[in-house]
Design an enzyme around this catalytic site. Structure first.
Site, PDB file in Angstrom:
ATOM      1  N   SER A  37     -20.105  32.213 -42.814  1.00  0.00           N
ATOM      2  CA  SER A  37     -20.520  33.730 -42.363  1.00  0.00           C
ATOM      3  C   SER A  37     -19.260  33.795 -41.543  1.00  0.00           C
ATOM      4  CB  SER A  37     -21.379  33.644 -41.412  1.00  0.00           C
ATOM      5  OG  SER A  37     -21.102  32.493 -40.175  1.00  0.00           O
ATOM      6  N   LYS A  38     -18.777  35.141 -40.987  1.00  0.00           N
ATOM      7  CA  LYS A  38     -17.677  35.341 -40.436  1.00  0.00           C
ATOM      8  C   LYS A  38     -17.631  34.422 -39.234  1.00  0.00           C
ATOM      9  CE  LYS A  38     -19.363  40.810 -39.741  1.00  0.00           C
ATOM     10  NZ  LYS A  38     -19.517  41.484 -38.250  1.00  0.00           N
ATOM     11  N   ARG A  39     -17.829  33.610 -38.630  1.00  0.00           N
ATOM     12  CA  ARG A  39     -17.620  32.529 -37.806  1.00  0.00           C
ATOM     13  C   ARG A  39     -16.550  31.122 -38.657  1.00  0.00           C
ATOM     14  NH1 ARG A  39     -20.688  27.945 -37.406  1.00  0.00           N
ATOM     15  NH2 ARG A  39     -22.773  27.799 -38.340  1.00  0.00           N
TER      16      ARG A  39
END
Length: 467
Positions: free
Chosen positions: A238-240
């Site tokens: 994911s983005k993180r």
């Protein structure tokens, strides 16, 4: 049979890593078998779909070199066709109007959860012919209630789902717009898609879509569900986890062939081979060699691959991609040495194009200040004399070539009885602003006589002002 695959992203964000791998595997399968690869933009989510996202998807596909044979097709252009199919399903008795309100459905869900039952529509309106004109109706597909759906998955093997586990999904919203599972089915049928290669997060949709296709009398495509990609912590990527947008990798200085090579090895293998050209990917790719388990994204491995392609790739090709990064730094490559020569000079030390660009700025622009630590160490009073004598010797040079320049540095070190570092390092800091650069002969050769002499004079003045 002519093979047809498709990549069908929703334009609600950028082209992410998982989508890019799906596109790559679909593209490779089509190329391997002499088939066609379709790009379809699934933009029926009118609230979330944006032109910006469409542009990002197209840009990502172009940068990766995944050219498509048909498309891009847009689902919003096919609403009349979807309405026709929905009406066909209603006429056949394979669909029905559902007048249940949101409150009723929420109450049903709450009761099912309390009873530890799987939340699903209970078919209340399935056999009701009573019109309720005071309510907005959705249209549901009348899913078979008996038997099983067997997905002969080309990666995971047979997946068997009981029809009683599948509720009557909505195929048209209250405003008449079609839903995802309906539009996908119609498009795959009309576009004669033979192989649907997509992430395994779609496995729950597949039996429903197969039932709709069978209700329409359509030939079923073959399905292959790719395992998900995980971050280093074992959670879904994911983005993180950092750069998951394809174009973010471009921005971070990766070559497209490095990312393609990395993506193809995320869940697929051919023996112990790690490095694949695009032609080799096409030659060896096979769905049966795709792993069943999830893959973990490893940025260090990608970085290693990127450095390999920078080192071994055609310098002219690498330079074309480097040009964009130089522009991002406000540099016009015509203001200095050729980017091809710059790639050759910097590629051993730099793992990304961003690093090459950052390490090359001083060849094109004068720097504002010297690296403080390097200047303190190398700009001694004695260094001023060294630089002055180098300036005199360089002034006499008629053919500005690396070998001759290097010999001047060696001769001066010998004449002054100094170690080579006492001559080369002050010179390096003088012309580059720091103690790090390619070999001094290469640096001087690329910098050119005029800039070299001007920067030596500047350094001498700087040292004299300090003392």
């Amino acid at each position: 049979m002519s093979i047809k695959t498709r990549f069908a992203p929703s334009p609600t964000g950028y082209l992410h890593v998982g989508g890019a791998r799906t596109a790559l595997f679909s593209w490779l399968y089509a190329r391997k078998h002499g088939g066609k690869f379709i790009l379809r933009i699934e933009d029926t989510d009118l609230e979330r779909s944006t032109q910006e996202s469409v542009d990002a998807i197209l840009e990502g596909m172009t940068w990766l070199g995944l050219e498509y044979d048909e498309g891009p097709f847009y689902q919003t252009h096919h609403f009349d066709r979807y309405k026709q199919i929905i009406q066909q399903l209603l006429d056949q008795g394979n669909a029905y109007y559902c007048y249940c309100s949101k409150d009723e459905l929420e109450q049903l869900r709450t009761e099912q959860m309390a009873n530890k039952e799987k939340p699903r529509y209970n078919g209340k309106c399935r056999d009701s012919d009573e019109p309720k004109n005071d309510r907005e109706a959705v249209i549901r597909f009348k899913n078979p209630v008996d038997g099983v759906v067997t997905i002969p998955d080309l990666i995971k093997g047979d997946i068997v789902v009981g029809n009683k586990e599948l509720d009557d999904l909505i195929i048209a919203r209250g405003d008449g717009t079609p839903t995802y599972n309906l539009t996908v089915v119609v498009d795959d049928m009309d576009m004669q898609v033979t192989h649907v290669i997509r992430g395994d997060d779609h496995i729950n949709n597949t039996p429903r879509q197969m039932n709709i296709l069978q209700a329409l009398g359509a030939k079923l495509p073959k399905y292959a569900h790719l395992p998900m990609i995980l971050g280093s912590d074992g959670a879904r990527l994911s983005k993180r986890h950092g750069a998951v947008s394809v174009m973010q990798f471009r921005d971070d200085g990766y070559l497209p062939e490095a990312l393609l090579n990395y993506l193809v090895r995320l869940g697929w293998s051919h023996g112990d081979q790690e490095i694949f050209s695009v032609d080799e990917m096409i030659e060896h790719f096979a769905l049966e060699n795709v792993n069943v388990s999830a893959s973990t994204f490893n940025t260090e491995k990608l970085l290693w691959l990127n450095h390999h392609y920078i080192m071994t790739g055609d310098p002219a090709h690498v330079a074309r991609h480097l040009s964009w990064h130089m522009g991002e730094l406000g540099i016009d490559p015509t203001d200095g040495p050729s980017l091809v020569d710059m790639v050759k000079a910097q590629r051993e030390r730099c793992k990304t194009l961003v690093e090459i660009a950052a390490a090359s700025v001083y060849f094109y622009k004068d720097f504002d200040a010297y690296d403080e630590k390097a200047a303190k160490k190398n700009f001694t009073p004695a260094a001023a004399e060294v630089l002055a004598r180098l300036h005199d010797d360089f002034t006499e040079v008629t053919e500005w070539q690396g070998e001759a320049l290097h010999q001047i540095v060696l001769n001066l070190a010998e004449t002054m009885a100094l170690g080579l570092g006492k001559v080369a390092q002050p010179l390096r800091v003088a012309v580059c602003g720091s103690a790090v650069s390619p070999a001094i002969d290469i640096t001087l050769s690329l910098l050119g006589k005029e800039k070299t002499l001007a920067r030596i004079r500047r350094a001498i003045n700087h040292i004299n002002n300090l003392n």
